[in-house]
Design a protein around this motif. Structure first.
Motif, PDB file in Angstrom:
ATOM      1  N   VAL A  57       0.832  -1.430   0.041  1.00 45.01           N
ATOM      2  CA  VAL A  57      -0.001   0.147   0.006  1.00 45.01           C
ATOM      3  C   VAL A  57       0.892   1.469   0.088  1.00 45.01           C
ATOM      4  CG1 VAL A  57      -1.904   1.335   1.270  1.00 45.01           C
ATOM      5  CG2 VAL A  57      -1.834  -1.027   1.226  1.00 45.01           C
ATOM      6  N   THR A  58       1.809   1.319   0.980  1.00 45.36           N
ATOM      7  CA  THR A  58       2.552   2.430   0.895  1.00 45.36           C
ATOM      8  C   THR A  58       3.410   2.603  -0.178  1.00 45.36           C
ATOM      9  OG1 THR A  58       4.348   1.160   2.277  1.00 45.36           O
ATOM     10  CG2 THR A  58       2.771   2.607   3.586  1.00 45.36           C
ATOM     11  N   ALA A  60       2.789   1.659  -3.227  1.00 48.31           N
ATOM     12  CA  ALA A  60       1.772   2.168  -4.480  1.00 48.31           C
ATOM     13  C   ALA A  60       1.687   3.391  -4.315  1.00 48.31           C
ATOM     14  CB  ALA A  60       0.749   1.325  -4.522  1.00 48.31           C
ATOM     15  N   TYR A  61       1.491   3.950  -3.144  1.00 43.14           N
ATOM     16  CA  TYR A  61       0.960   5.388  -2.545  1.00 43.14           C
ATOM     17  C   TYR A  61       2.287   6.373  -3.184  1.00 43.14           C
ATOM     18  CZ  TYR A  61       0.103   9.693  -0.077  1.00 43.14           C
ATOM     19  OH  TYR A  61      -0.516  11.099   0.240  1.00 43.14           O
ATOM     20  N   GLY A  62       3.368   5.823  -2.926  1.00 42.93           N
ATOM     21  CA  GLY A  62       4.805   6.684  -3.117  1.00 42.93           C
ATOM     22  C   GLY A  62       4.771   6.892  -4.539  1.00 42.93           C
ATOM     23  N   TYR A  63       4.050   6.220  -5.377  1.00 44.85           N
ATOM     24  CA  TYR A  63       4.508   6.331  -6.960  1.00 44.85           C
ATOM     25  C   TYR A  63       2.833   7.046  -7.644  1.00 44.85           C
ATOM     26  CZ  TYR A  63       8.712   3.515  -7.855  1.00 44.85           C
ATOM     27  OH  TYR A  63       9.908   3.526  -7.869  1.00 44.85           O
ATOM     28  N   ARG A  64       2.355   7.511  -6.529  1.00 43.73           N
ATOM     29  CA  ARG A  64       0.859   8.008  -7.338  1.00 43.73           C
ATOM     30  C   ARG A  64       1.139   8.936  -8.241  1.00 43.73           C
ATOM     31  NH1 ARG A  64       2.793  10.097  -2.444  1.00 43.73           N
ATOM     32  NH2 ARG A  64       2.937  12.333  -2.122  1.00 43.73           N
ATOM     33  N   ARG A  68      -0.753   8.641 -12.451  1.00 41.77           N
ATOM     34  CA  ARG A  68      -1.886   9.524 -13.104  1.00 41.77           C
ATOM     35  C   ARG A  68      -1.993   8.876 -14.635  1.00 41.77           C
ATOM     36  NH1 ARG A  68       0.657  15.100 -10.870  1.00 41.77           N
ATOM     37  NH2 ARG A  68      -0.122  14.804  -8.480  1.00 41.77           N
ATOM     38  N   ARG A  71      -5.536   4.664 -14.755  1.00 44.01           N
ATOM     39  CA  ARG A  71      -6.561   4.141 -14.109  1.00 44.01           C
ATOM     40  C   ARG A  71      -7.260   3.019 -14.903  1.00 44.01           C
ATOM     41  NH1 ARG A  71     -11.917   7.586 -12.531  1.00 44.01           N
ATOM     42  NH2 ARG A  71     -11.902   7.484 -14.872  1.00 44.01           N
ATOM     43  N   ASN A 182       3.481  -1.936  -9.069  1.00 43.55           N
ATOM     44  CA  ASN A 182       3.170  -1.979  -7.525  1.00 43.55           C
ATOM     45  C   ASN A 182       1.676  -1.836  -7.141  1.00 43.55           C
ATOM     46  OD1 ASN A 182       5.771  -1.599  -6.794  1.00 43.55           O
ATOM     47  ND2 ASN A 182       5.618   0.605  -6.737  1.00 43.55           N
ATOM     48  N   VAL A 183       0.910  -1.387  -8.136  1.00 40.80           N
ATOM     49  CA  VAL A 183      -0.693  -1.511  -7.761  1.00 40.80           C
ATOM     50  C   VAL A 183      -1.123  -2.959  -7.856  1.00 40.80           C
ATOM     51  CG1 VAL A 183      -2.854  -0.898  -8.679  1.00 40.80           C
ATOM     52  CG2 VAL A 183      -0.959   0.757  -8.363  1.00 40.80           C
ATOM     53  N   PHE A 219       7.522   3.131   2.035  1.00 39.50           N
ATOM     54  CA  PHE A 219       7.587   4.801   1.865  1.00 39.50           C
ATOM     55  C   PHE A 219       9.231   5.016   1.076  1.00 39.50           C
ATOM     56  CE2 PHE A 219       4.208   5.619   4.530  1.00 39.50           C
ATOM     57  CZ  PHE A 219       3.332   6.092   3.557  1.00 39.50           C
TER      58      PHE A 219
END
Length: 251
Positions: A57-58, A60-64, A68, A71, A182-183, A219
């Motif tokens: 989770v962290t 994937a969030y780090g590569y937010r 973009r 989706r 990652n996702v 992270f």
């Protein structure tokens, strides 16, 4: 599990979370550590999978930022990851652990080759088929499904497989490919984790120790990985893949 053993597992989770965010194969650190502290291999595999989910989770969030505009493709490919992971998790619980012993190193080796030749392969595929498919087409979906089966079963070097597949079929930068990886890895791990929670034996102290380390590692790994130039990142991915092959064959 003693305090020192828990600290060792937590440190392994930290390293695994960071490696998973950059390329994958973090299970090559945490799984042997859990077995080394005396946990049954199948229980260790199950507990390790659940514990690494927060790190996914962290990471994937780090590569937010790199996620973009991805989706639609991730929704399509994510279905394959989830279905594959369910099958892989069931195989883990009911098949002989030696089933994939020969096949998995070959798959990882092929993924390493795909990562190395990705730029030329993208150009060759684009010339033969015209405009690249925005989601990779049926071939990529089936490949991601297969990687999901493997990820639900064990998962070490799942990231190498996914990067090789996604990079070969999508005309996109390596960092965006890594973000998509990652996702999809998160979906595979989370799906298998839910399955294991329902029908498998879990060592919750092991899960907690891995999860605490993996969250921080995710992270840190994302911060480091996003700054690595594409050629250097390819080198890291291939190196990790070769180490994974060595460990799986000779470990």
């Amino acid at each position: 599990m003693t305090v020192w053993e828990a600290l060792a597992v937590c440190a392994a989770g930290l390293a695994a979370g960071a490696i998973n965010a950059v390329v994958g194969s973090g299970s090559l650190i945490t799984f042997p550590t859990l077995v080394a502290v005396g946990i049954d291999p199948v229980v260790a595999n199950v507990s390790n999978n659940i514990g690494l989910v927060p790190g996914s989770v962290t990471g994937a969030y780090g590569y937010r930022v790199e996620l973009r505009g991805q989706r639609d493709r991730l929704v399509r490919l994510g279905v394959g990851s989830v279905l594959g992971s369910l099958i892989g998790g069931i195989l883990l619980l009911y098949l002989d652990p030696d089933v994939f012993q020969v096949v998995v190193p070959v798959l990882i080796g092929l993924a390493c080759v795909l990562v190395l030749i990705q730029p030329r392969l993208n150009g060759w595929l684009a010339a033969r088929r015209g405009q690249p498919h925005p989601h990779g087409g049926a071939a990529l979906w089936l490949g991601v499904f297969g990687a999901g089966v493997y990820g639900g079963y064990f998962g070490a070097a799942q990231g190498v497989l996914l990067i090789g597949l996604i990079g070969a079929f999508l005309d996109d930068g390596l960092q965006r490919v890594n973000a998509a990886k990652n996702v999809l890895s998160l979906l595979v791990n989370a799906t298998a984790a839910v399955l294991f929670l329902l029908i498998a034996e879990v060592d919750w102290w092991a899960v907690l120790a891995v999860a605490v380390g993996a969250m921080l590692g995710g992270f840190l790994g994302a911060k480091i990985g996003r700054r690595i130039p594409a050629p250097a990142l390819r080198g890291v991915i291939v190196t990790v893949g070769l180490v994974a092959i060595f460990v799986l064959v000779y470990g």
